[in-house]
Design a protein around this motif. Structure first.
Motif, PDB file in Angstrom:
ATOM      1  N   ASN A   1      51.689  89.915  78.020  1.00 38.17           N
ATOM      2  CA  ASN A   1      52.517  88.705  78.075  1.00 38.17           C
ATOM      3  C   ASN A   1      53.306  88.517  76.787  1.00 38.17           C
ATOM      4  O   ASN A   1      54.473  88.113  76.816  1.00 38.17           O
ATOM      5  CB  ASN A   1      51.662  87.473  78.349  1.00 38.17           C
ATOM      6  CG  ASN A   1      51.164  87.429  79.770  1.00 38.17           C
ATOM      7  OD1 ASN A   1      51.729  88.056  80.656  1.00 38.17           O
ATOM      8  ND2 ASN A   1      50.086  86.686  79.996  1.00 38.17           N
TER       9      ASN A   1
ATOM     10  N   ALA B   1      64.373  88.592  73.028  1.00 36.37           N
ATOM     11  CA  ALA B   1      65.363  89.511  72.452  1.00 36.37           C
ATOM     12  C   ALA B   1      66.588  89.600  73.359  1.00 36.37           C
ATOM     13  O   ALA B   1      67.731  89.582  72.881  1.00 36.37           O
ATOM     14  CB  ALA B   1      64.749  90.886  72.242  1.00 36.37           C
ATOM     15  N   SER B   2      66.372  89.691  74.663  1.00 36.84           N
ATOM     16  CA  SER B   2      67.514  89.738  75.584  1.00 36.84           C
ATOM     17  C   SER B   2      68.225  88.394  75.645  1.00 36.84           C
ATOM     18  O   SER B   2      69.445  88.339  75.819  1.00 36.84           O
ATOM     19  CB  SER B   2      67.059  90.177  76.978  1.00 36.84           C
ATOM     20  OG  SER B   2      66.183  89.211  77.515  1.00 36.84           O
TER      21      SER B   2
ATOM     22  N   ARG C   1      70.703  88.146  72.881  1.00 33.75           N
ATOM     23  CA  ARG C   1      71.902  88.956  73.076  1.00 33.75           C
ATOM     24  C   ARG C   1      72.825  88.377  74.145  1.00 33.75           C
ATOM     25  O   ARG C   1      74.028  88.558  74.098  1.00 33.75           O
ATOM     26  CB  ARG C   1      71.510  90.385  73.457  1.00 33.75           C
ATOM     27  CG  ARG C   1      70.938  91.181  72.318  1.00 33.75           C
ATOM     28  CD  ARG C   1      70.778  92.645  72.694  1.00 33.75           C
ATOM     29  NE  ARG C   1      70.011  92.865  73.912  1.00 33.75           N
ATOM     30  CZ  ARG C   1      68.691  93.095  73.942  1.00 33.75           C
ATOM     31  NH1 ARG C   1      68.010  93.129  72.825  1.00 33.75           N
ATOM     32  NH2 ARG C   1      68.086  93.296  75.082  1.00 33.75           N
TER      33      ARG C   1
ATOM     34  N   ARG D   1      54.314  90.905  74.756  1.00 32.35           N
ATOM     35  CA  ARG D   1      55.394  91.890  74.753  1.00 32.35           C
ATOM     36  C   ARG D   1      56.524  91.472  75.681  1.00 32.35           C
ATOM     37  O   ARG D   1      57.710  91.589  75.335  1.00 32.35           O
ATOM     38  CB  ARG D   1      54.856  93.256  75.185  1.00 32.35           C
ATOM     39  CG  ARG D   1      54.190  94.036  74.083  1.00 32.35           C
ATOM     40  CD  ARG D   1      53.966  95.491  74.487  1.00 32.35           C
ATOM     41  NE  ARG D   1      53.271  95.653  75.751  1.00 32.35           N
ATOM     42  CZ  ARG D   1      51.951  95.712  75.890  1.00 32.35           C
ATOM     43  NH1 ARG D   1      51.177  95.621  74.831  1.00 32.35           N
ATOM     44  NH2 ARG D   1      51.410  95.872  77.074  1.00 32.35           N
ATOM     45  N   ALA D   2      56.181  90.955  76.878  1.00 26.88           N
ATOM     46  CA  ALA D   2      57.208  90.514  77.819  1.00 26.88           C
ATOM     47  C   ALA D   2      57.995  89.335  77.250  1.00 26.88           C
ATOM     48  O   ALA D   2      59.228  89.279  77.393  1.00 26.88           O
ATOM     49  CB  ALA D   2      56.566  90.126  79.150  1.00 26.88           C
ATOM     50  N   ASP D   3      57.309  88.405  76.599  1.00 29.29           N
ATOM     51  CA  ASP D   3      58.004  87.273  75.981  1.00 29.29           C
ATOM     52  C   ASP D   3      58.927  87.739  74.868  1.00 29.29           C
ATOM     53  O   ASP D   3      60.046  87.241  74.722  1.00 29.29           O
ATOM     54  CB  ASP D   3      56.996  86.262  75.432  1.00 29.29           C
ATOM     55  CG  ASP D   3      56.275  85.506  76.529  1.00 29.29           C
ATOM     56  OD1 ASP D   3      56.751  85.543  77.690  1.00 29.29           O
ATOM     57  OD2 ASP D   3      55.236  84.883  76.232  1.00 29.29           O
ATOM     58  N   ALA D   4      58.477  88.691  74.074  1.00 28.83           N
ATOM     59  CA  ALA D   4      59.311  89.202  72.985  1.00 28.83           C
ATOM     60  C   ALA D   4      60.557  89.888  73.536  1.00 28.83           C
ATOM     61  O   ALA D   4      61.664  89.704  73.015  1.00 28.83           O
ATOM     62  CB  ALA D   4      58.502  90.160  72.113  1.00 28.83           C
ATOM     63  N   LEU D   5      60.393  90.682  74.601  1.00 27.68           N
ATOM     64  CA  LEU D   5      61.554  91.335  75.215  1.00 27.68           C
ATOM     65  C   LEU D   5      62.515  90.316  75.810  1.00 27.68           C
ATOM     66  O   LEU D   5      63.738  90.445  75.702  1.00 27.68           O
ATOM     67  CB  LEU D   5      61.089  92.323  76.291  1.00 27.68           C
ATOM     68  CG  LEU D   5      60.446  93.608  75.794  1.00 27.68           C
ATOM     69  CD1 LEU D   5      59.877  94.398  76.961  1.00 27.68           C
ATOM     70  CD2 LEU D   5      61.463  94.442  75.043  1.00 27.68           C
ATOM     71  N   PHE D   6      61.960  89.281  76.454  1.00 28.36           N
ATOM     72  CA  PHE D   6      62.800  88.250  77.058  1.00 28.36           C
ATOM     73  C   PHE D   6      63.575  87.492  75.987  1.00 28.36           C
ATOM     74  O   PHE D   6      64.776  87.240  76.149  1.00 28.36           O
ATOM     75  CB  PHE D   6      61.931  87.285  77.872  1.00 28.36           C
ATOM     76  CG  PHE D   6      62.724  86.182  78.500  1.00 28.36           C
ATOM     77  CD1 PHE D   6      63.558  86.439  79.573  1.00 28.36           C
ATOM     78  CD2 PHE D   6      62.643  84.886  78.017  1.00 28.36           C
ATOM     79  CE1 PHE D   6      64.296  85.420  80.157  1.00 28.36           C
ATOM     80  CE2 PHE D   6      63.375  83.881  78.591  1.00 28.36           C
ATOM     81  CZ  PHE D   6      64.203  84.139  79.666  1.00 28.36           C
TER      82      PHE D   6
END
Length: 179
Positions: free
Chosen positions: A106, A115-116, A119, A108-113
């Protein structure tokens, strides 16, 4: 002539008091007894291994093989005796590991979200709207909880603004409630 003796000796032995405190502690923590039993089992097993190693150093191979056979039989018997404790412990460890893996996934998914979202301004706008909706929903939930906690107050407040029927007014007059 009467004389009084004032002895400042305790009526209960200090060892008995300590034992009572110990028994209260043990009785109060009976739920953790399985952990203590497992710890004592491991301690007894390790001390048995130390003693066996000290005894076995001077034995010949035939006696050594017999000792290992007895040791393995005792190990299997102990495992069979405490299988439920060992299984419960293994399940608990599995749940802890699975929960940790889920938390990391979770995160990692939050960090990716995030980050996107940094952008792409559309994702950031959706995120802000979701935060505002959750705040509004929490405020509505708080008001609903307060209203549910005081239903009589709300019904009385609603009753103040409407004119009572003739039956209700007569019932109030007869019962002594004029307001």
């Amino acid at each position: 002539m009467t004389s009084f003796v004032n002895a400042n000796h305790p009526t209960i032995h200090p060892g008995v008091e300590r034992a009572e405190v110990l028994f209260d502690i043990v009785n109060g923590k009976r739920a953790g007894a399985r952990h203590v039993i497992a710890f004592l089992l491991v301690a007894a097993l390790s001390s048995a291994l130390v003693v066996a190693e000290a005894l076995v150093t001077n034995w010949d191979e035939g006696s050594l093989l017999a000792a290992w056979a007895v040791f393995c039989a005792a190990l299997f018997a102990g495992t069979a005796l405490y299988a439920d404790v060992l299984l419960a412990g293994a399940k608990r460890i599995g749940k802890v590991l699975a929960a940790g893996a889920e938390r990391r996934a979770n995160a990692r998914a939050d960090a990716l979200f995030l980050a996107s979202a940094q952008r792409d301004p559309r994702i950031m706008q959706e995120l802000r709207l979701a935060i505002e909706r959750s705040k509004a929903e929490s405020e509505v939930t708080e008001v609903t909880e307060v209203a549910a906690a005081t239903p009589n107050l709300l019904t009385r407040m609603a009753g103040l603004h409407e004119t009572p029927s003739l039956y209700t007014a007569l019932a109030r007059v007869q019962s002594g409630h004029f307001h």
